[in-house]
Every structure is written in structure tokens, then in C-alpha cells.
Write a protein that holds these residues in place. Structure first.
Motif, PDB file in Angstrom:
ATOM      1  N   LYS A   1      39.156  34.862  56.320  1.00 29.86           N
ATOM      2  CA  LYS A   1      39.486  35.015  54.927  1.00 29.86           C
ATOM      3  C   LYS A   1      38.652  33.829  54.424  1.00 29.86           C
ATOM      4  CE  LYS A   1      42.141  38.197  53.998  1.00 29.86           C
ATOM      5  NZ  LYS A   1      41.501  39.412  53.201  1.00 29.86           N
ATOM      6  N   PRO A   2      37.809  33.787  53.386  1.00 32.36           N
ATOM      7  CA  PRO A   2      38.125  34.792  52.497  1.00 32.36           C
ATOM      8  C   PRO A   2      36.994  35.955  52.774  1.00 32.36           C
ATOM      9  CG  PRO A   2      36.326  33.176  51.585  1.00 32.36           C
ATOM     10  CD  PRO A   2      37.017  32.735  52.881  1.00 32.36           C
ATOM     11  N   ASP A   3      37.391  37.117  52.229  1.00 30.06           N
ATOM     12  CA  ASP A   3      36.308  38.570  52.322  1.00 30.06           C
ATOM     13  C   ASP A   3      34.940  37.983  51.820  1.00 30.06           C
ATOM     14  OD1 ASP A   3      38.398  39.661  53.506  1.00 30.06           O
ATOM     15  OD2 ASP A   3      39.024  40.633  51.430  1.00 30.06           O
ATOM     16  N   LEU A   4      34.555  37.438  50.779  1.00 33.18           N
ATOM     17  CA  LEU A   4      33.388  37.104  49.975  1.00 33.18           C
ATOM     18  C   LEU A   4      33.686  36.361  49.008  1.00 33.18           C
ATOM     19  CD1 LEU A   4      33.267  38.862  47.160  1.00 33.18           C
ATOM     20  CD2 LEU A   4      32.579  40.925  49.085  1.00 33.18           C
ATOM     21  N   VAL A   5      32.684  35.667  48.273  1.00 34.89           N
ATOM     22  CA  VAL A   5      32.898  34.733  47.197  1.00 34.89           C
ATOM     23  C   VAL A   5      32.082  35.462  45.811  1.00 34.89           C
ATOM     24  CG1 VAL A   5      33.319  32.748  48.612  1.00 34.89           C
ATOM     25  CG2 VAL A   5      30.922  33.417  47.836  1.00 34.89           C
ATOM     26  N   ALA A   6      32.596  34.683  44.903  1.00 38.43           N
ATOM     27  CA  ALA A   6      31.822  35.233  43.649  1.00 38.43           C
ATOM     28  C   ALA A   6      31.797  34.151  42.356  1.00 38.43           C
ATOM     29  CB  ALA A   6      32.861  36.427  43.156  1.00 38.43           C
ATOM     30  N   PRO A   7      31.163  34.434  41.585  1.00 38.10           N
ATOM     31  CA  PRO A   7      31.095  33.303  40.585  1.00 38.10           C
ATOM     32  C   PRO A   7      32.701  33.008  39.911  1.00 38.10           C
ATOM     33  CG  PRO A   7      29.548  35.086  40.071  1.00 38.10           C
ATOM     34  CD  PRO A   7      30.307  35.554  41.011  1.00 38.10           C
ATOM     35  N   GLY A   8      33.136  31.704  39.726  1.00 38.23           N
ATOM     36  CA  GLY A   8      34.295  31.316  39.525  1.00 38.23           C
ATOM     37  C   GLY A   8      34.308  29.911  38.793  1.00 38.23           C
ATOM     38  N   VAL A   9      33.347  29.258  38.772  1.00 40.09           N
ATOM     39  CA  VAL A   9      33.309  27.812  38.279  1.00 40.09           C
ATOM     40  C   VAL A   9      32.427  28.016  37.022  1.00 40.09           C
ATOM     41  CG1 VAL A   9      32.438  25.439  38.711  1.00 40.09           C
ATOM     42  CG2 VAL A   9      33.228  27.079  40.773  1.00 40.09           C
ATOM     43  N   ASN A  10      33.155  27.235  36.289  1.00 39.58           N
ATOM     44  CA  ASN A  10      32.601  26.982  34.853  1.00 39.58           C
ATOM     45  C   ASN A  10      32.060  28.029  34.029  1.00 39.58           C
ATOM     46  OD1 ASN A  10      33.186  24.105  35.178  1.00 39.58           O
ATOM     47  ND2 ASN A  10      31.040  23.817  35.826  1.00 39.58           N
ATOM     48  N   ILE A  11      33.043  29.193  33.694  1.00 43.46           N
ATOM     49  CA  ILE A  11      32.786  30.303  33.303  1.00 43.46           C
ATOM     50  C   ILE A  11      33.404  30.676  31.853  1.00 43.46           C
ATOM     51  CG2 ILE A  11      33.315  32.902  33.350  1.00 43.46           C
ATOM     52  CD1 ILE A  11      31.776  31.931  35.891  1.00 43.46           C
ATOM     53  N   LEU A  12      32.347  30.865  31.000  1.00 40.86           N
ATOM     54  CA  LEU A  12      32.691  30.968  29.349  1.00 40.86           C
ATOM     55  C   LEU A  12      33.443  32.232  29.709  1.00 40.86           C
ATOM     56  CD1 LEU A  12      32.437  29.868  26.650  1.00 40.86           C
ATOM     57  CD2 LEU A  12      30.389  31.489  26.377  1.00 40.86           C
ATOM     58  N   ALA A  13      35.006  31.973  29.149  1.00 39.34           N
ATOM     59  CA  ALA A  13      35.861  32.805  28.985  1.00 39.34           C
ATOM     60  C   ALA A  13      36.485  32.963  27.675  1.00 39.34           C
ATOM     61  CB  ALA A  13      36.800  32.819  30.035  1.00 39.34           C
ATOM     62  N   ALA A  14      37.060  34.072  27.500  1.00 40.61           N
ATOM     63  CA  ALA A  14      37.893  34.375  26.015  1.00 40.61           C
ATOM     64  C   ALA A  14      39.070  33.402  26.389  1.00 40.61           C
ATOM     65  CB  ALA A  14      38.347  35.877  25.806  1.00 40.61           C
ATOM     66  N   TRP A  15      39.542  33.033  24.941  1.00 40.21           N
ATOM     67  CA  TRP A  15      40.810  32.189  25.123  1.00 40.21           C
ATOM     68  C   TRP A  15      41.666  32.437  24.072  1.00 40.21           C
ATOM     69  CZ3 TRP A  15      41.917  28.536  28.537  1.00 40.21           C
ATOM     70  CH2 TRP A  15      42.753  27.573  28.246  1.00 40.21           C
ATOM     71  N   PRO A  16      43.080  32.246  24.325  1.00 36.52           N
ATOM     72  CA  PRO A  16      44.114  32.791  23.370  1.00 36.52           C
ATOM     73  C   PRO A  16      44.231  31.920  22.196  1.00 36.52           C
ATOM     74  CG  PRO A  16      45.000  31.711  25.273  1.00 36.52           C
ATOM     75  CD  PRO A  16      43.524  31.704  25.738  1.00 36.52           C
ATOM     76  N   ASP A  17      44.609  32.629  21.035  1.00 40.51           N
ATOM     77  CA  ASP A  17      44.785  32.200  19.760  1.00 40.51           C
ATOM     78  C   ASP A  17      46.072  31.035  20.093  1.00 40.51           C
ATOM     79  OD1 ASP A  17      42.789  33.639  18.813  1.00 40.51           O
ATOM     80  OD2 ASP A  17      44.062  35.343  17.936  1.00 40.51           O
ATOM     81  N   GLY A  18      45.924  30.195  19.148  1.00 37.63           N
ATOM     82  CA  GLY A  18      47.127  29.178  19.191  1.00 37.63           C
ATOM     83  C   GLY A  18      47.242  27.994  20.022  1.00 37.63           C
TER      84      GLY A  18
END
Length: 188
Positions: A75-92
Motif C-alpha cells: 500500500k498505497p496502490d497509487l497516488v493522485a493529486p491531493g495537496v492544495n486543491i481548489l475545492a468547493a466549500w460549504p455555505d456558512g
């Protein structure tokens, strides 16, 4: 303070602040100890740096193998982008998640498995669309077979903890490559 080595994670601050790498921290502390009147000035130019390397690199917080419960399972099987990702953020919810922070935003910079998982899930969905008869095992095989282990400069992927060369316990089969996974050449 969490030691992230040479990795930096974007973080929201209520007051002006910054994050520095472990090596830079050591330099700053040495300067403070060696100076009778240590001083510093921060300048923010509002610019984004491009071409910073190595890229990609194995996240400093990424889980490492072998599997704790079954050491013969890589493990892990593979890696992917996961650092400093611009993501949707919940209201409130403020970007710092602190109750005293009254700011609100539609997006935030996030890091973690919760950011890399959608990338791999999206690749899996694209592969299923391109190959409707592939089983989940075949999709996983295609992603792992097509994964790359060298960065954009042709060097073996590095670990952000110390920028040493990573290995199968850090990156698994490598970094997911959606384009190559469509036609991996071998799919089990």
C-alpha cells in the motif's frame, strides 16, 4: 507544530501569516539564536510561482506502506493529486473553520485523501465510460499499470518529507495517469 518536512500546505489565516518548510525553520531559528537583535520583513507580491519542483511529489502526510495489518500487502496502490486543491466549500463555514472567523467563501484550498479520492474516482468513471465491459479490478489494473514514477523533469518521484527518492511504500505503482490508463497495454 506538525513537522511536514519540506512540504507546504496552504492554510487560511485570520491574521497575516505564513508557513515555511522544516529546512527554512531551522535556518530562521539559527538566525534568531545567532543575532542579538533578529529582525524580519515579509513582502507579499501577490504572485503565483510556476515551475516549482519537484512536481509531482509524494505528499508529506500521505500514508506509507506496508499495510499495518498485513505486511505482505503493498500500500498505497497509487497516488493522485491531493495537496492544495481548489475545492468547493460549504455555505456558512469560514475558510479557517473557526467560529470567530466571519468570512465566507465558495471555495477553499484543501489537502488530503478527501481531495485525491475524487481524482481517482473520476479517472475510474472515465475508464468505465471508455471501456464499459471492464470490471473494477481491470480499471484498477489499468490505473496502476499506466501510473508514472518520474516527475516532469524525468526524475524519480520525491517524498515531500525530505525530498529523498520515494519508493513503492510511498507511491505504490506511481502517480495516476488518466490518458495512459485508457490504453495501458496490459490490463488484468
Amino acid at each position: 507544530m506538525e513537522d511536514l518536512g519540506e512540504g507546504l500546505l496552504a492554510d487560511a489565516y485570520m491574521n497575516p501569516g505564513l508557513a515555511i518548510t522544516q529546512l527554512a525553520r531551522s535556518t530562521v531559528l539559527e538566525y534568531i539564536r545567532s543575532s542579538k537583535n533578529p529582525r524580519a520583513t515579509l513582502h507579499f507580491n501577490g504572485t503565483t510561482q510556476v515551475g516549482v519542483g519537484p512536481a509531482p511529489a509524494i505528499a508529506c502526510f500521505s500514508s506509507r506502506g506496508p499495510n499495518v495489518l498485513s505486511p505482505h500487502v503493498l500500500k498505497p496502490d497509487l497516488v493522485a493529486p491531493g495537496v492544495n486543491i481548489l475545492a468547493a466549500w460549504p455555505d456558512g463555514l469560514s475558510p479557517t473553520e473557526l467560529s470567530a472567523d466571519r468570512r465566507r467563501t465558495e471555495f477553499n484550498i484543501m489537502s488530503g485523501t478527501s481531495m485525491s479520492c475524487p481524482h481517482v474516482s473520476g479517472v475510474a468513471a472515465l475508464l468505465k465510460g471508455a471501456h464499459p465491459n471492464w470490471s473494477p479490478a481491470m480499471i484498477k489494473s489499468a490505473m496502476m499499470t499506466a501510473a508514472y514514477t518520474h516527475d516532469h523533469d524525468g526524475k524519480v518521484l520525491r517524498d515531500e518529507k525530505d525530498f529523498n527518492v520515494s519508493n513503492a511504500f510511498g507511491m505504490g505503482a506511481g502517480h495516476v495517469d488518466p490518458e495512459k490508463a485508457v490504453d495501458p497495454g496490459l490490463c488484468l
